[in-house]
Design a protein around this motif. Sequence first.
Motif, PDB file in Angstrom:
ATOM      1  N   THR A  47      -5.660   4.097   3.995  1.00  0.00           N
ATOM      2  CA  THR A  47      -5.487   5.184   4.906  1.00  0.00           C
ATOM      3  C   THR A  47      -4.547   4.754   6.056  1.00  0.00           C
ATOM      4  O   THR A  47      -4.401   5.481   6.977  1.00  0.00           O
ATOM      5  N   GLU A  48      -4.168   3.433   6.178  1.00  0.00           N
ATOM      6  CA  GLU A  48      -2.944   3.077   6.876  1.00  0.00           C
ATOM      7  C   GLU A  48      -1.809   4.030   6.908  1.00  0.00           C
ATOM      8  O   GLU A  48      -0.969   4.001   7.610  1.00  0.00           O
ATOM      9  N   GLY A  67     -14.957  -1.921   2.518  1.00  0.00           N
ATOM     10  CA  GLY A  67     -14.268  -0.661   2.839  1.00  0.00           C
ATOM     11  C   GLY A  67     -12.682  -0.977   3.274  1.00  0.00           C
ATOM     12  O   GLY A  67     -11.755  -0.320   3.354  1.00  0.00           O
ATOM     13  N   LEU A  68     -12.438  -2.272   3.184  1.00  0.00           N
ATOM     14  CA  LEU A  68     -10.972  -2.822   3.488  1.00  0.00           C
ATOM     15  C   LEU A  68      -9.826  -2.270   2.620  1.00  0.00           C
ATOM     16  O   LEU A  68      -8.530  -1.947   2.952  1.00  0.00           O
ATOM     17  N   VAL A  69     -10.284  -1.797   1.240  1.00  0.00           N
ATOM     18  CA  VAL A  69      -9.212  -1.352   0.405  1.00  0.00           C
ATOM     19  C   VAL A  69      -8.667   0.119   0.798  1.00  0.00           C
ATOM     20  O   VAL A  69      -7.451   0.440   0.929  1.00  0.00           O
ATOM     21  N   ALA A  70      -9.848   0.863   0.954  1.00  0.00           N
ATOM     22  CA  ALA A  70      -9.808   2.152   1.524  1.00  0.00           C
ATOM     23  C   ALA A  70      -9.035   2.091   3.049  1.00  0.00           C
ATOM     24  O   ALA A  70      -8.236   3.168   3.081  1.00  0.00           O
ATOM     25  N   GLY A  71      -9.495   1.331   3.803  1.00  0.00           N
ATOM     26  CA  GLY A  71      -8.875   1.255   5.078  1.00  0.00           C
ATOM     27  C   GLY A  71      -7.409   1.012   5.021  1.00  0.00           C
ATOM     28  O   GLY A  71      -6.722   1.590   5.878  1.00  0.00           O
ATOM     29  N   ALA A 130       1.002  -1.106   0.005  1.00  0.00           N
ATOM     30  CA  ALA A 130       0.099  -0.076   0.068  1.00  0.00           C
ATOM     31  C   ALA A 130       0.882   1.263  -0.068  1.00  0.00           C
ATOM     32  O   ALA A 130       0.530   2.128  -0.619  1.00  0.00           O
ATOM     33  N   ALA A 131       1.846   1.159   0.709  1.00  0.00           N
ATOM     34  CA  ALA A 131       2.876   2.468   0.863  1.00  0.00           C
ATOM     35  C   ALA A 131       3.588   2.474  -0.517  1.00  0.00           C
ATOM     36  O   ALA A 131       3.751   3.760  -0.914  1.00  0.00           O
ATOM     37  N   ALA A 132       3.718   1.598  -1.193  1.00  0.00           N
ATOM     38  CA  ALA A 132       4.476   1.822  -2.546  1.00  0.00           C
ATOM     39  C   ALA A 132       3.507   2.121  -3.638  1.00  0.00           C
ATOM     40  O   ALA A 132       3.719   3.160  -4.463  1.00  0.00           O
ATOM     41  N   ALA A 135       0.463   7.119   6.120  1.00  0.00           N
ATOM     42  CA  ALA A 135       0.485   8.414   6.374  1.00  0.00           C
ATOM     43  C   ALA A 135       0.736   9.308   4.999  1.00  0.00           C
ATOM     44  O   ALA A 135       1.485   8.659   4.174  1.00  0.00           O
ATOM     45  N   GLY A 136       0.024  10.314   4.828  1.00  0.00           N
ATOM     46  CA  GLY A 136      -0.023  11.027   3.714  1.00  0.00           C
ATOM     47  C   GLY A 136      -0.839  10.563   2.477  1.00  0.00           C
ATOM     48  O   GLY A 136      -0.856  10.996   1.259  1.00  0.00           O
ATOM     49  N   SER A 137      -1.612   9.387   2.905  1.00  0.00           N
ATOM     50  CA  SER A 137      -2.690   8.818   1.878  1.00  0.00           C
ATOM     51  C   SER A 137      -3.531   9.696   1.362  1.00  0.00           C
ATOM     52  O   SER A 137      -4.103   9.673   0.428  1.00  0.00           O
ATOM     53  N   SER A 138      -3.909  10.947   2.164  1.00  0.00           N
ATOM     54  CA  SER A 138      -5.033  11.681   1.838  1.00  0.00           C
ATOM     55  C   SER A 138      -4.508  12.673   0.521  1.00  0.00           C
ATOM     56  O   SER A 138      -5.583  13.059  -0.133  1.00  0.00           O
ATOM     57  N   ALA A 139      -3.141  12.522   0.231  1.00  0.00           N
ATOM     58  CA  ALA A 139      -2.993  13.068  -1.264  1.00  0.00           C
ATOM     59  C   ALA A 139      -3.398  12.409  -2.473  1.00  0.00           C
ATOM     60  O   ALA A 139      -3.376  12.830  -3.577  1.00  0.00           O
TER      61      ALA A 139
END
Length: 161
Positions: free
Chosen positions: A40-41, A33-37, A10-12, A43-47
């Motif tokens: 959002t683990e 909602g697990l994919v979005a969840g 997810a981070a990548a 940091a910075g995913s809101s971008a």
Amino acid sequence: MFSDELIVRAAALIEAYRAAGSRLATAESCTGGLVAGLLTEIAGSSAVLERGFVTYSNEAKQELLAVPAETLAAFGAVSAETAEAMAAGALAGAHAEVAVSVTGIAGPDGGSADKPVGLVFFGLATARGVFHRRRLFSGDRQAVRLASVREALALLREGLG
């Protein structure tokens, strides 16, 4: 909650979208909602994550994603046609360049001969078009849902491409 492997993936993905200046949206049914969840683990995913739709019921698919009632009636909620309509609806309803959808039968009940437990359809919508993928996963409910999250991440990676 999520494995280290999923967090790293997810981070990548978040970093790849950030580098490309792209945003994404999710439309989820069986994953709830697990994919979005997972995204959002990070940091910075809101971008990157513009929004996520959890549309477990057919009514929600129609109201939030504009999935035609005729599509649901003709093909069912677990189908390539519905997965594509969900992804297209998420993309149309978001300020994003890529949308992924997930709809399937996680079990332990709800399967049939034509649509067994573990059958999951994915949709991907981009400016290049709308595509789908069909997968049949094995294992219990948790295994099917987590395998679906992994597949959704892979599709989101392809969506940048």
